[in-house]
Design an enzyme around this catalytic site. Structure first.
Site, PDB file in Angstrom:
ATOM      1  CD  GLU A  97      30.180 -11.974  -2.605  1.00  0.00           C
ATOM      2  OE1 GLU A  97      30.834 -12.172  -3.646  1.00  0.00           O
ATOM      3  OE2 GLU A  97      28.999 -11.564  -2.614  1.00  0.00           O
ATOM      4  CB  CYS A 110      27.015  -4.795   4.665  1.00  0.00           C
ATOM      5  SG  CYS A 110      25.745  -6.046   4.316  1.00  0.00           S
ATOM      6  CB  CYS A 117      20.792 -17.756   3.064  1.00  0.00           C
ATOM      7  SG  CYS A 117      19.432 -17.184   4.112  1.00  0.00           S
ATOM      8  CB  CYS A 121      14.212 -14.283   0.297  1.00  0.00           C
ATOM      9  SG  CYS A 121      13.958 -14.350   2.087  1.00  0.00           S
ATOM     10  CB  CYS A 124      17.650 -12.576  -1.522  1.00  0.00           C
ATOM     11  SG  CYS A 124      19.238 -12.473  -0.693  1.00  0.00           S
ATOM     12  CD  GLU A 169      17.205 -14.402   9.813  1.00  0.00           C
ATOM     13  OE1 GLU A 169      17.393 -13.858  10.919  1.00  0.00           O
ATOM     14  OE2 GLU A 169      16.642 -13.835   8.853  1.00  0.00           O
ATOM     15  CB  SER A 223      13.857  -8.335   5.430  1.00  0.00           C
ATOM     16  OG  SER A 223      15.176  -7.883   5.582  1.00  0.00           O
ATOM     17  CG  LEU A 224       6.945  -6.128   6.495  1.00  0.00           C
ATOM     18  CD1 LEU A 224       6.809  -7.250   7.508  1.00  0.00           C
ATOM     19  CD2 LEU A 224       6.351  -4.831   7.049  1.00  0.00           C
ATOM     20  CG  HIS A 225      11.029  -7.243   1.552  1.00  0.00           C
ATOM     21  ND1 HIS A 225      11.629  -6.004   1.559  1.00  0.00           N
ATOM     22  CD2 HIS A 225      11.958  -8.123   2.017  1.00  0.00           C
ATOM     23  CE1 HIS A 225      12.882  -6.131   1.993  1.00  0.00           C
ATOM     24  NE2 HIS A 225      13.094  -7.405   2.283  1.00  0.00           N
ATOM     25  CG  ASN A 299      20.023  -3.507  -5.513  1.00  0.00           C
ATOM     26  OD1 ASN A 299      20.189  -2.394  -5.979  1.00  0.00           O
ATOM     27  ND2 ASN A 299      19.824  -3.721  -4.225  1.00  0.00           N
ATOM     28  CB  CYS A 342      20.112  -4.448  -0.422  1.00  0.00           C
ATOM     29  SG  CYS A 342      19.034  -5.292   0.726  1.00  0.00           S
TER      30      CYS A 342
END
Length: 353
Positions: A97, A110, A117, A121, A124, A169, A223-225, A299, A342
């Site tokens: 996608e 994007c 992947c 995570c 996600c 990734e 991407s820390l989060h 999201n 995202c």
């Protein structure tokens, strides 16, 4: 789906010099390679018959020896905010996608870098898919071309930016990611400025250092989060092998080599990483390299229980960072109603709009 192994050469896997060698070995003149290369990478041609400045005999020779593994649009959905999510079919039947994100003054593509992947995570949707394979450079390039066509056709505007923030990734598909950017930015490719491209990583320390060694000119986002290891381990298992200290060291090395500031992406989850203490930890981490912070609205996905932080918590979080002289943007979701936002990309059966 089982795909028969083709005996034809994937022509876009060849460099210009490789293509020249192949064509001269077939008895063709060497300058023809440059003509073909221009059709492939400047004009984004995916059909040998459309290469009209080549003789019919040469086009037949190309068809007999080579193939163009073109990516095609399988289905597209248009969000109420004009975001367009597309699923793309690859030559072997796999599906990925990509998203066109229209905002005032920008048209952003994007794109995905892998089929699925491997990083798992927890927040996600793509992380709940298996990684089937890496994308080839031309498959990443094709996403950009197809999404750029959508920007022109739907909104009469050119593509302005590219983010490697779709499925996968990018730093675990390093060589193909780098080759795709070379083709996108090259004068004999799409000729797009490298500074309009951002590659986002979940944090592979040794590959961040390799970006520094390669002195890349595009932008890097991490991407820390979470800015403490205990919390980050909970939501991003990759952190167990790539601790915050290891990432900080890699980012310092990267900045010393490239002099490019880094963007930290931070989703503020309700009752997880949304307190003042979390903001203080993030502010401390930001001192390692020149940077800015993008706070991203979460999201929700059906596979996870995370929810977005309250609006006032997000504002307090952002204001604290700003009080520490950290450039901070709060990014609102785009395309959430069509699972294009995202963290929401995962293949579902869908119908074109």
């Amino acid at each position: 789906m089982v795909v028969q192994q083709s005996k034809l050469i994937d022509i876009r896997s060849l460099s210009l010099s490789d293509l020249k060698d192949q064509l001269t070995a077939m008895g063709e003149q060497g300058f023809r390679a440059k003509q073909v290369y221009e059709w492939l990478w400047v004009k984004s041609c995916t059909d040998f018959d459309q290469m009209t400045n080549l003789s019919k005999a040469l086009r037949e020779t190309l068809k007999s020896n080579f193939e163009i593994r073109a990516v095609t649009i399988r289905a597209s959905q248009v969000s109420s905010d004009k975001t367009i999510k597309s699923s793309f079919t690859l030559y072997d039947g796999n599906v990925i996608e990509g998203v066109l994100i229209p905002t005032p003054g920008r048209m952003t593509a994007c794109v995905s870098s892998q089929v699925g992947c491997s990083l798992t995570c927890k927040f996600c949707a793509t992380g709940y898919m298996d990684r089937k394979r890496n994308l080839q450079a031309d498959e990443i390039y094709d996403q950009v071309v197809l999404i750029a066509n959508q920007a022109e056709e739907k909104y009469n505007q050119p593509l302005t930016n590219i983010v490697y923030m779709g499925m996968g990734e990018p730093l675990l598909n390093y060589s193909n990611m780098m080759k795709s950017i070379e083709r996108i930015t090259a004068p004999d490719g799409l000729n797009m400025a490298a500074k309009r491209i951002t590659v986002s990583t979940a944090g592979i320390a040794k590959m961040i250092k390799k970006l520094g060694d390669d002195e890349v000119r595009f932008n890097l986002a991490l991407s820390l989060h979470a800015a403490n290891d205990e919390k980050r381990n909970q939501i991003m298992p990759i952190n167990e092998q790539n601790s915050l200290q290891a990432l900080a060291d890699a980012l310092k090395y990267y900045y010393a080599k490239t002099k490019s500031p880094v963007t930290f992406e931070y989703i503020v989850f309700h009752n997880f990483n949304d307190e003042l203490q979390d903001a203080k930890e993030l502010a401390r981490f930001c001192k390692h390299v020149p940077c800015k912070v993008n706070i991203i609205e979460y999201n929700p996905i059906t596979l996870a229980d995370f929810v977005n932080a309250e609006a006032d918590k997000i504002d307090q979080f952002a204001n604290y960072l700003r009080s520490q002289d950290i450039v901070t943007n709060v990014r609102r979701s785009r395309g959430k109603d069509i699972d294009a936002a995202c963290g929401q990309l995962a293949i579902k059966e869908e119908t074109a709009v």
